[in-house]
Motif scaffolding. Structure first.
Motif, PDB file in Angstrom:
ATOM      1  N   THR A 154       0.535  -1.018  -0.204  1.00 44.39           N
ATOM      2  CA  THR A 154      -0.280   0.258  -0.318  1.00 44.39           C
ATOM      3  C   THR A 154       0.579   0.965  -0.075  1.00 44.39           C
ATOM      4  O   THR A 154       0.668   2.254  -0.522  1.00 44.39           O
ATOM      5  N   ASN A 155       2.397   1.490   0.868  1.00 46.21           N
ATOM      6  CA  ASN A 155       2.742   2.174   0.898  1.00 46.21           C
ATOM      7  C   ASN A 155       3.070   2.459  -0.906  1.00 46.21           C
ATOM      8  O   ASN A 155       3.409   3.691  -1.235  1.00 46.21           O
ATOM      9  N   LEU A 156       4.245   1.455  -1.110  1.00 42.84           N
ATOM     10  CA  LEU A 156       4.540   1.782  -2.399  1.00 42.84           C
ATOM     11  C   LEU A 156       3.082   2.187  -3.193  1.00 42.84           C
ATOM     12  O   LEU A 156       3.321   2.997  -4.291  1.00 42.84           O
ATOM     13  N   VAL A 157       1.757   1.637  -3.629  1.00 40.35           N
ATOM     14  CA  VAL A 157       1.172   1.603  -4.493  1.00 40.35           C
ATOM     15  C   VAL A 157       0.682   3.319  -4.525  1.00 40.35           C
ATOM     16  O   VAL A 157       0.069   4.412  -5.273  1.00 40.35           O
ATOM     17  N   ASP A 158       0.696   3.979  -3.268  1.00 40.65           N
ATOM     18  CA  ASP A 158       0.198   5.588  -2.979  1.00 40.65           C
ATOM     19  C   ASP A 158       1.191   6.412  -3.255  1.00 40.65           C
ATOM     20  O   ASP A 158       1.059   7.556  -3.880  1.00 40.65           O
ATOM     21  N   ASN A 159       2.517   6.034  -3.277  1.00 38.64           N
ATOM     22  CA  ASN A 159       3.503   6.811  -3.560  1.00 38.64           C
ATOM     23  C   ASN A 159       3.655   6.506  -5.390  1.00 38.64           C
ATOM     24  O   ASN A 159       3.952   8.113  -5.978  1.00 38.64           O
ATOM     25  N   ALA A 160       3.224   5.306  -5.878  1.00 40.83           N
ATOM     26  CA  ALA A 160       3.077   5.398  -7.355  1.00 40.83           C
ATOM     27  C   ALA A 160       1.774   6.085  -7.727  1.00 40.83           C
ATOM     28  O   ALA A 160       2.209   6.896  -8.910  1.00 40.83           O
ATOM     29  N   ARG A 161       0.818   5.985  -7.077  1.00 34.95           N
ATOM     30  CA  ARG A 161      -0.305   6.527  -8.177  1.00 34.95           C
ATOM     31  C   ARG A 161      -0.128   8.651  -7.620  1.00 34.95           C
ATOM     32  O   ARG A 161      -0.383   9.060  -8.290  1.00 34.95           O
ATOM     33  N   ALA A 162       0.600   9.236  -6.248  1.00 30.37           N
ATOM     34  CA  ALA A 162       0.802  10.419  -5.956  1.00 30.37           C
ATOM     35  C   ALA A 162       1.926  10.705  -7.481  1.00 30.37           C
ATOM     36  O   ALA A 162       1.747  12.147  -7.421  1.00 30.37           O
ATOM     37  N   LEU A 163       2.337   9.844  -7.916  1.00 29.72           N
ATOM     38  CA  LEU A 163       3.041  10.339  -8.594  1.00 29.72           C
ATOM     39  C   LEU A 163       3.349  10.250 -10.387  1.00 29.72           C
ATOM     40  O   LEU A 163       4.060  11.013 -11.126  1.00 29.72           O
ATOM     41  N   GLY A 164       2.991   9.352 -10.780  1.00 30.14           N
ATOM     42  CA  GLY A 164       2.023   8.893 -11.947  1.00 30.14           C
ATOM     43  C   GLY A 164       1.099   8.700 -12.326  1.00 30.14           C
ATOM     44  O   GLY A 164       0.037   8.231 -11.751  1.00 30.14           O
ATOM     45  N   THR A 165       0.692   8.565 -13.706  1.00 28.11           N
ATOM     46  CA  THR A 165      -0.761   8.359 -14.066  1.00 28.11           C
ATOM     47  C   THR A 165      -0.949   7.164 -14.371  1.00 28.11           C
ATOM     48  O   THR A 165      -2.105   6.685 -14.890  1.00 28.11           O
ATOM     49  N   ARG A 166       0.639   6.321 -14.504  1.00 28.80           N
ATOM     50  CA  ARG A 166       0.224   4.741 -14.092  1.00 28.80           C
ATOM     51  C   ARG A 166       0.842   4.492 -13.696  1.00 28.80           C
ATOM     52  O   ARG A 166       1.824   4.321 -12.928  1.00 28.80           O
ATOM     53  N   VAL A 167      -0.189   2.503 -13.017  1.00 26.45           N
ATOM     54  CA  VAL A 167       1.015   2.024 -11.716  1.00 26.45           C
ATOM     55  C   VAL A 167       0.597   0.568 -12.510  1.00 26.45           C
ATOM     56  O   VAL A 167      -0.540  -0.214 -11.743  1.00 26.45           O
ATOM     57  N   ALA A 168       1.777  -0.126 -11.901  1.00 27.61           N
ATOM     58  CA  ALA A 168       1.218  -1.276 -12.083  1.00 27.61           C
ATOM     59  C   ALA A 168       2.198  -2.573 -11.204  1.00 27.61           C
ATOM     60  O   ALA A 168       3.303  -1.965 -10.866  1.00 27.61           O
ATOM     61  N   ILE A 169       1.710  -3.601 -11.436  1.00 28.81           N
ATOM     62  CA  ILE A 169       2.542  -4.521 -10.442  1.00 28.81           C
ATOM     63  C   ILE A 169       2.869  -5.780 -10.857  1.00 28.81           C
ATOM     64  O   ILE A 169       1.977  -6.618 -11.746  1.00 28.81           O
ATOM     65  N   VAL A 170       4.429  -6.085 -10.548  1.00 26.08           N
ATOM     66  CA  VAL A 170       4.447  -7.256 -11.607  1.00 26.08           C
ATOM     67  C   VAL A 170       5.143  -8.622 -10.585  1.00 26.08           C
ATOM     68  O   VAL A 170       6.187  -7.591 -10.036  1.00 26.08           O
ATOM     69  N   ALA A 171       4.743  -9.406 -11.076  1.00 25.89           N
ATOM     70  CA  ALA A 171       5.037 -10.587 -10.306  1.00 25.89           C
ATOM     71  C   ALA A 171       6.388 -11.480 -10.833  1.00 25.89           C
ATOM     72  O   ALA A 171       5.706 -12.024 -11.669  1.00 25.89           O
ATOM     73  N   ALA A 172       7.270 -12.290 -10.548  1.00 26.41           N
ATOM     74  CA  ALA A 172       8.028 -13.343 -11.221  1.00 26.41           C
ATOM     75  C   ALA A 172       7.878 -14.273 -10.165  1.00 26.41           C
ATOM     76  O   ALA A 172       8.527 -13.822  -8.587  1.00 26.41           O
ATOM     77  N   ALA A 173       8.198 -15.590 -10.508  1.00 25.43           N
ATOM     78  CA  ALA A 173       7.963 -16.456  -9.208  1.00 25.43           C
ATOM     79  C   ALA A 173       9.267 -17.005  -9.423  1.00 25.43           C
ATOM     80  O   ALA A 173       9.825 -17.757  -8.047  1.00 25.43           O
ATOM     81  N   GLY A 174      10.602 -16.311 -10.086  1.00 25.71           N
ATOM     82  CA  GLY A 174      12.013 -16.596  -9.339  1.00 25.71           C
ATOM     83  C   GLY A 174      12.373 -17.933 -10.107  1.00 25.71           C
ATOM     84  O   GLY A 174      11.577 -18.858 -10.895  1.00 25.71           O
ATOM     85  N   PRO A 175      12.693 -18.626  -8.482  1.00 26.20           N
ATOM     86  CA  PRO A 175      13.682 -18.180  -7.684  1.00 26.20           C
ATOM     87  C   PRO A 175      14.496 -17.089  -7.715  1.00 26.20           C
ATOM     88  O   PRO A 175      15.328 -17.173  -8.335  1.00 26.20           O
ATOM     89  N   PRO A 176      14.278 -15.912  -7.010  1.00 33.87           N
ATOM     90  CA  PRO A 176      13.261 -15.375  -6.369  1.00 33.87           C
ATOM     91  C   PRO A 176      12.187 -14.881  -5.965  1.00 33.87           C
ATOM     92  O   PRO A 176      12.099 -14.324  -7.280  1.00 33.87           O
ATOM     93  N   ILE A 177      11.223 -15.556  -5.249  1.00 36.29           N
ATOM     94  CA  ILE A 177      10.211 -14.409  -5.890  1.00 36.29           C
ATOM     95  C   ILE A 177       9.897 -12.697  -5.735  1.00 36.29           C
ATOM     96  O   ILE A 177      11.267 -12.062  -4.753  1.00 36.29           O
ATOM     97  N   THR A 178      10.082 -12.066  -6.863  1.00 32.88           N
ATOM     98  CA  THR A 178      10.024 -10.633  -6.827  1.00 32.88           C
ATOM     99  C   THR A 178       8.430  -9.965  -7.210  1.00 32.88           C
ATOM    100  O   THR A 178       7.582 -10.254  -7.751  1.00 32.88           O
ATOM    101  N   ILE A 179       8.206  -9.198  -6.853  1.00 29.23           N
ATOM    102  CA  ILE A 179       7.015  -8.180  -6.853  1.00 29.23           C
ATOM    103  C   ILE A 179       7.396  -6.913  -7.667  1.00 29.23           C
ATOM    104  O   ILE A 179       8.245  -5.570  -6.740  1.00 29.23           O
ATOM    105  N   ASP A 180       7.492  -6.230  -8.314  1.00 24.59           N
ATOM    106  CA  ASP A 180       7.358  -4.814  -8.643  1.00 24.59           C
ATOM    107  C   ASP A 180       6.536  -4.222  -8.672  1.00 24.59           C
ATOM    108  O   ASP A 180       5.537  -4.745  -9.221  1.00 24.59           O
ATOM    109  N   ILE A 181       7.146  -2.674  -8.260  1.00 22.12           N
ATOM    110  CA  ILE A 181       5.726  -1.966  -7.947  1.00 22.12           C
ATOM    111  C   ILE A 181       5.695  -0.810  -8.862  1.00 22.12           C
ATOM    112  O   ILE A 181       6.761   0.212  -8.521  1.00 22.12           O
TER     113      ILE A 181
END
Length: 246
Positions: A154-181
């Motif tokens: 939520t912290n990362l998404v709120d920051n992203a929304r405050a600064l950008g017009t488009r926000v996305a979350i991209v996850a990858a199974a890895g290993p290791p597992i990663t989640i990009d905001i």
């Protein structure tokens, strides 16, 4: 007659060791002993530093809780006293009280000891609650504390929304597992990149400067990390890295 030491009787796995002069082997053994002792002392020192850090964080948490309690009561009284004020004054007071309460919440979350209770979580379900564009592998699971991880996301998404017009979350199974905001905002100013995850450093005006520091503490509690990442088409991406896939 001096008996050879057990160390010298044992055949070494190192090529050429047993054929080396006794003086050379003696020096090497002494040096190895010094290195081992230095490593032991460094480990002990690290443990002492970690223990002191945890103790200081506990003290900070107790202080923050006291300050938050002492400030929130007067803030509530101020807001109630403003009920008879003109609408524009009441609105301004309400906005400032909310801002102060948000700061107090962030201080408490930064200072607290994040004791996580990991459980299996479906990443797609977690991300869906945030209402942003998502690219998550079907059935991807992680072991994490739902409340804490949702706070970080939520912290990362709120920051992203405050600064950008488009926000996305991209996850990858890895290993290791990663989640990009990621967001398409103005990016990170070069002068704050190195200190971005420290307290009171922020890339957006009006924030408390604790959001990213809280995310870092939450990820540390999970044994993971938060870092900046690069993705084509996005100006800024924050990457949460967890353990191996399950």
């Amino acid at each position: 007659m001096v008996q050879p030491s057990p160390l010298r009787e044992r055949r070494s796995p190192w090529k050429g060791w047993d054929d080396a002069p006794a003086a050379t082997r003696h020096v090497a053994e002494r040096f190895a002993g010094l290195v081992a002792e230095s490593a032991r002392r460094l480990t002990t020192a690290r443990r002492m530093v970690d223990a002191e850090r945890e103790a200081r964080l506990a003290e900070l948490g107790a202080l923050a809780a006291t300050v938050a309690h002492d400030l929130r009561n007067p803030l509530g009284i101020v807001q109630m006293a403003a009920t008879g004020a003109p609408p524009e004054v009441r609105s301004e007071i309400g906005e400032q009280v909310a801002r102060m309460n948000h700061l107090l919440t962030d201080i408490l979350d930064f200072a607290r000891a994040w004791t996580v209770v990991p459980q299996p979580l479906r990443v797609a379900d977690l991300v869906a609650s945030l209402g942003v564009e998502a690219d998550v592998p079907e059935g991807l699971m992680i072991t994490a504390d739902r409340h804490a991880l949702l706070r970080a996301l939520t912290n990362l998404v709120d920051n992203a929304r405050a600064l950008g017009t488009r926000v996305a979350i991209v996850a990858a199974a890895g290993p290791p597992i990663t989640i990009d905001i990621c967001d398409n905002g103005p990016g990170i100013a070069p002068e704050i990149r190195a200190s971005l995850f420290r307290p009171f450093v922020s890339r957006r005006p009006g924030s408390t400067g604790l959001g990213l520091a809280i995310v870092r503490r939450i990820m540390e509690a999970h044994g993971g990390t938060v870092t900046l990442a690069e993705r084509r088409g996005w100006s800024t991406c924050f990457r949460l890295t967890f353990g191996a896939s399950r």
